[in-house]
Design a protein around this motif. Structure first.
Motif, mmCIF file in Angstrom:
data_model
loop_
_atom_site.group_PDB
_atom_site.id
_atom_site.type_symbol
_atom_site.label_atom_id
_atom_site.label_comp_id
_atom_site.label_asym_id
_atom_site.label_seq_id
_atom_site.Cartn_x
_atom_site.Cartn_y
_atom_site.Cartn_z
ATOM 1 N N SER A 188 0.823 -1.196 0.000
ATOM 2 C CA SER A 188 0.000 0.000 0.000
ATOM 3 C C SER A 188 0.869 1.262 0.000
ATOM 4 O O SER A 188 0.661 2.184 -0.798
ATOM 5 C CB SER A 188 -0.896 -0.040 1.229
ATOM 6 O OG SER A 188 -1.767 1.041 1.270
ATOM 7 N N TYR A 189 1.873 1.313 0.870
ATOM 8 C CA TYR A 189 2.799 2.457 0.904
ATOM 9 C C TYR A 189 3.553 2.582 -0.423
ATOM 10 O O TYR A 189 3.701 3.662 -0.978
ATOM 11 C CB TYR A 189 3.801 2.303 2.048
ATOM 12 C CG TYR A 189 3.256 2.638 3.421
ATOM 13 C CD1 TYR A 189 2.958 3.949 3.771
ATOM 14 C CD2 TYR A 189 3.054 1.651 4.380
ATOM 15 C CE1 TYR A 189 2.477 4.273 5.030
ATOM 16 C CE2 TYR A 189 2.572 1.960 5.646
ATOM 17 C CZ TYR A 189 2.283 3.270 5.971
ATOM 18 O OH TYR A 189 1.807 3.579 7.205
ATOM 19 N N LYS A 190 4.024 1.443 -0.912
ATOM 20 C CA LYS A 190 4.802 1.436 -2.158
ATOM 21 C C LYS A 190 3.961 1.951 -3.331
ATOM 22 O O LYS A 190 4.464 2.671 -4.192
ATOM 23 C CB LYS A 190 5.263 0.003 -2.424
ATOM 24 C CG LYS A 190 6.205 -0.154 -3.593
ATOM 25 C CD LYS A 190 6.508 -1.622 -3.828
ATOM 26 C CE LYS A 190 6.911 -1.877 -5.259
ATOM 27 N NZ LYS A 190 6.989 -3.329 -5.529
ATOM 28 N N ASP A 191 2.666 1.556 -3.356
ATOM 29 C CA ASP A 191 1.786 1.991 -4.438
ATOM 30 C C ASP A 191 1.529 3.492 -4.386
ATOM 31 O O ASP A 191 1.300 4.130 -5.423
ATOM 32 C CB ASP A 191 0.450 1.240 -4.384
ATOM 33 C CG ASP A 191 0.601 -0.210 -4.849
ATOM 34 O OD1 ASP A 191 1.681 -0.558 -5.366
ATOM 35 O OD2 ASP A 191 -0.355 -0.995 -4.677
ATOM 36 N N ILE A 192 1.530 4.069 -3.195
ATOM 37 C CA ILE A 192 1.328 5.523 -3.070
ATOM 38 C C ILE A 192 2.520 6.252 -3.690
ATOM 39 O O ILE A 192 2.356 7.186 -4.458
ATOM 40 C CB ILE A 192 1.155 5.940 -1.594
ATOM 41 C CG1 ILE A 192 -0.146 5.350 -1.025
ATOM 42 C CG2 ILE A 192 1.168 7.460 -1.438
ATOM 43 C CD1 ILE A 192 -0.275 5.468 0.475
ATOM 44 N N SER A 193 3.710 5.802 -3.352
ATOM 45 C CA SER A 193 4.927 6.422 -3.899
ATOM 46 C C SER A 193 6.120 5.487 -3.729
ATOM 47 O O SER A 193 6.295 4.891 -2.673
ATOM 48 C CB SER A 193 5.199 7.742 -3.182
ATOM 49 O OG SER A 193 6.533 8.144 -3.409
ATOM 50 N N PRO A 194 6.955 5.386 -4.760
ATOM 51 C CA PRO A 194 8.177 4.564 -4.623
ATOM 52 C C PRO A 194 9.044 5.076 -3.467
ATOM 53 O O PRO A 194 9.833 4.321 -2.907
ATOM 54 C CB PRO A 194 8.884 4.737 -5.958
ATOM 55 C CG PRO A 194 8.016 5.559 -6.836
ATOM 56 C CD PRO A 194 6.832 6.021 -6.078
ATOM 57 N N ALA A 195 8.871 6.359 -3.096
ATOM 58 C CA ALA A 195 9.644 6.936 -1.989
ATOM 59 C C ALA A 195 9.236 6.326 -0.647
ATOM 60 O O ALA A 195 9.918 6.515 0.351
ATOM 61 C CB ALA A 195 9.451 8.440 -1.954
ATOM 62 N N LEU A 196 8.090 5.602 -0.636
ATOM 63 C CA LEU A 196 7.619 4.980 0.625
ATOM 64 C C LEU A 196 7.826 3.471 0.621
ATOM 65 O O LEU A 196 7.246 2.749 1.426
ATOM 66 C CB LEU A 196 6.136 5.316 0.862
ATOM 67 C CG LEU A 196 5.775 6.799 0.924
ATOM 68 C CD1 LEU A 196 4.278 6.971 1.160
ATOM 69 C CD2 LEU A 196 6.553 7.506 2.029
#
Lengths: 205, 205
Positions: free
Chosen positions: B119-127
């Motif tokens: 879920s975090y990764k899908d929001i932004s690669p920075a997460l």
């Protein structure tokens, strides 16, 4: 004075009292002739506007020592606006940042509504519900929709309230989150307030 | 006595004191000749074993009035095992259920580690970080990995501890979660304990 907060999907402008958005995909920044003070988390847009003399990146005016290196500039701008509050910025991610008597205490990142809903759905189609923002926070749920709504919203609520600071909601989903954070103030222009404060401190307006 | 907890990916057996897992994809339930008392959340497997006389579904022995209709049978079995506790079952989802003096208070569902990380990764690669289970829970983070770890783990921790009940961790990620829930007991066989209790109540063993 024209301010602009550039995100991944849109240019968010504040022209004195009027705020408006333009899509990153279609808007041409060269169409603006007047001076624009901006912050941006969008690398593609940064490259596009770097050579436009009327677009002025204000991020260098911030004393970044208070913050950490990878912290988004929009989060920093929102935090710059407050002296004593916990800021909940509800967008594609939900960022939560605490400021106590002018000192930045740190913050955390929680998935936004859309990302979290997808997360539940990906675990099982049986968890594919929209969130219930009318949820009773005082009672453990006994149905599936409330069980995931409580899992998403009450855990966040409990943690935010624990810090005993006034809560300020901002971001695209601020008004929806206000149904859960009943004590919170909604301030959709918090980032712009922070930007103005940064400019004032630097004597730029 | 052979017990089996059938999930979406595996058959989890308890043969007296030995527990073992078989993959749903490759295991043939006809290979077992002795009596198996089971619960199952897997509809495909249910169809496969419905006609095997030695596979006995114990879900009908439970007084389901205490629970809600769409509540998973594995969650119910874990809850049946306790009298006064909050059960955190950390698997593909994290289910949290409270029982106070024998009364089921309700529960909520939170994304499991893998789903939340995605879920975090899908929001932004920075997460795109793994979670830091050595996280200091007493301090708001000032770096990205801790900011998402705190978002995932501290919010859950704060909510769970608020209920002032002994915490029992179970499920595949119980031992990892124990690094955060330092006060908790880990009991990886809680579902089996509940199944035994259900059978005892019904005088079936």
């Amino acid at each position: 004075m024209l301010l602009c907060d550039i995100g991944n999907t849109s240019y968010h402008f504040l022209d004195d009292e009027r705020s408006f958005k333009e899509s990153v995909g279609t808007f041409n920044p060269q169409n603006i002739q007047e001076k624009v003070y901006y912050i941006s988390v969008n690398h593609a847009v940064n490259a596009e506007i770097a050579n436009l003399v009327n677009w002025i990146d204000i991020s260098s005016l911030i004393n970044r020592e208070r913050y950490y290196e990878t912290m988004g500039i929009d989060r920093i701008a929102a935090v710059e606006a407050v002296e004593n509050a916990i800021v909940v910025d509800a967008g594609s991610a939900v960022t939560v940042d605490a400021v106590k008597e002018g000192v930045y205490m740190g913050g955390f990142i929680y998935p936004g509504m859309k990302a979290m809903q997808k997360s539940y759905k990906d675990i099982s189609p049986a968890l594919d519900y929209s969130f219930n923002f009318e949820l009773n926070l005082d009672k453990m749920p006994k149905n599936s929709q409330d069980a995931i709504s409580y899992g998403y919203l009450k855990t966040l609520y409990t943690e935010v309230m624990l810090h005993n600071l006034p809560v300020i909601l901002t971001g695209g989903d601020a008004k929806v989150f206000a149904k859960i954070f009943k004590e919170a103030d909604v301030d959709e222009r918090l980032v712009f307030k922070g930007m103005k404060k940064i400019l004032q401190k630097a004597d730029r307006c």
